[in-house]
Enzyme design. Sequence first.
Site, short mmCIF file in Angstrom:
data_model
loop_
_atom_site.label_atom_id
_atom_site.label_comp_id
_atom_site.label_asym_id
_atom_site.label_seq_id
_atom_site.Cartn_x
_atom_site.Cartn_y
_atom_site.Cartn_z
N GLU A 139 52.07 111.48 13.24
CA GLU A 139 50.95 111.16 14.44
C GLU A 139 49.67 112.36 14.06
O GLU A 139 50.51 113.70 14.37
CB GLU A 139 51.49 111.27 16.35
CG GLU A 139 50.34 110.85 17.15
CD GLU A 139 50.46 111.37 18.50
OE1 GLU A 139 49.97 110.73 19.25
OE2 GLU A 139 51.77 110.95 18.79
N ASP A 147 38.83 115.46 17.87
CA ASP A 147 37.91 116.59 17.65
C ASP A 147 36.77 116.12 17.06
O ASP A 147 36.78 116.09 16.85
CB ASP A 147 38.08 117.92 17.74
CG ASP A 147 36.96 118.91 18.53
OD1 ASP A 147 35.97 118.16 18.58
OD2 ASP A 147 37.46 120.14 18.68
N LYS A 166 27.79 118.69 17.21
CA LYS A 166 27.27 119.05 16.91
C LYS A 166 27.09 118.49 15.81
O LYS A 166 27.34 119.05 15.13
CB LYS A 166 27.30 120.95 17.08
CG LYS A 166 26.80 121.25 19.00
CD LYS A 166 26.65 122.84 19.08
CE LYS A 166 26.85 123.46 20.71
NZ LYS A 166 26.67 125.10 20.94
N ASP A 217 36.60 108.30 21.69
CA ASP A 217 35.36 107.90 22.74
C ASP A 217 34.52 108.20 22.33
O ASP A 217 33.29 108.40 23.09
CB ASP A 217 36.31 108.12 24.24
CG ASP A 217 36.57 109.60 24.43
OD1 ASP A 217 36.33 110.81 22.97
OD2 ASP A 217 36.63 110.15 24.79
N THR A 274 46.82 108.32 28.24
CA THR A 274 46.91 108.99 28.38
C THR A 274 45.50 109.91 29.94
O THR A 274 44.66 108.63 30.78
CB THR A 274 45.86 110.26 28.00
OG1 THR A 274 44.49 110.10 27.58
CG2 THR A 274 47.23 110.01 26.69
N LYS A 275 45.70 111.22 30.50
CA LYS A 275 44.63 111.09 32.30
C LYS A 275 43.48 111.36 31.37
O LYS A 275 42.51 111.04 32.17
CB LYS A 275 45.68 112.80 32.20
CG LYS A 275 46.51 112.17 33.44
CD LYS A 275 47.65 114.03 34.04
CE LYS A 275 48.36 113.18 34.45
NZ LYS A 275 48.84 114.89 35.33
N TYR A 276 43.19 112.66 29.80
CA TYR A 276 42.43 112.23 29.54
C TYR A 276 41.89 111.09 29.03
O TYR A 276 39.93 111.71 29.37
CB TYR A 276 42.42 113.47 27.93
CG TYR A 276 41.46 113.25 27.33
CD1 TYR A 276 40.34 113.64 27.71
CD2 TYR A 276 41.03 112.31 25.93
CE1 TYR A 276 39.41 114.21 26.16
CE2 TYR A 276 39.60 112.15 25.03
CZ TYR A 276 39.00 113.16 25.49
OH TYR A 276 38.01 112.93 23.99
N GLU A 277 42.15 109.84 28.44
CA GLU A 277 40.88 109.03 28.76
C GLU A 277 41.22 108.10 30.02
O GLU A 277 39.92 107.79 30.10
CB GLU A 277 42.31 107.72 27.28
CG GLU A 277 41.82 106.50 27.74
CD GLU A 277 42.54 105.73 26.67
OE1 GLU A 277 42.19 104.49 26.49
OE2 GLU A 277 44.13 105.60 26.06
#
Length: 254
Positions: free
Chosen positions: A85, A160, A164, A196, A232-235
């Site tokens: 991973e 990431d 830009k 995403d 996840t919380k981010y997702e």
Amino acid sequence: MDCMHSPRDVETAPDVPGVQASAPRRFRNFSVRYRHSALSAGQRQTWERLWPELGADVAPPQGSERPQPLDLRRWFGREAPVVLEIGCGAGTSTVAMAQAEPDLDVLAVEVYERGLAQLLCAIEREQLGNIRLLRGDGLDVLEYLIAPASLTGVRVFFPDPWPKARHHKRRLLQPATMALIADRLRPGGVLHAATDHADYALQIAEAGDGEPGLRRVSRAAALPISIDRPTTKYEAKGREAGSVINEFVWERLP
């Protein structure tokens, strides 16, 4: 996330070729933004006790020196299929998927100390024996520390996006990386990626579909690893903001 546990004895860190358990090294890939993060007292205590046993810093080659691939059988203490991973963050998905698949070994790579410390806390709390951690550049791990045709799976969740245009060359999942991943996967092995970021999703799809060693498969296909991952919380925050999650699964051709 804090974690306080009474100290326990751990074995001396295994002599794993190509990694070191002491001070971090400088990393080859310019996309890595390595830095120390402040750890809580509990996290620091857990780090000091468990990192020598369960984690190691990536040591990129010096000059013409090329490290030997990791002896994963020795490090995990058993013979089992291995999933790499890249960019495990704080390890929410890592822990959940390792719990769901105890017969697989998970090698989790991350550059941020705080995320790895949180993962170490979760490993101890859940008493998981099938996760090992590397702090460093995922490309270095793939290129120097993983033997060809040795992985059953590679997972890259929400890398990431470098949004830009002038930074797109820093994105992880590009044709050269797809070729490297395909080389490191066993026949039938799986690359599972998610993003995403719409523009990055197009690039990932093009790079993966253009790699002759990989074949896109559906989520319903019979695969050697699970592709069910937790949110996840981010997702969840991204979904609430209207982000669309693009998910990709490729299989290594024979």
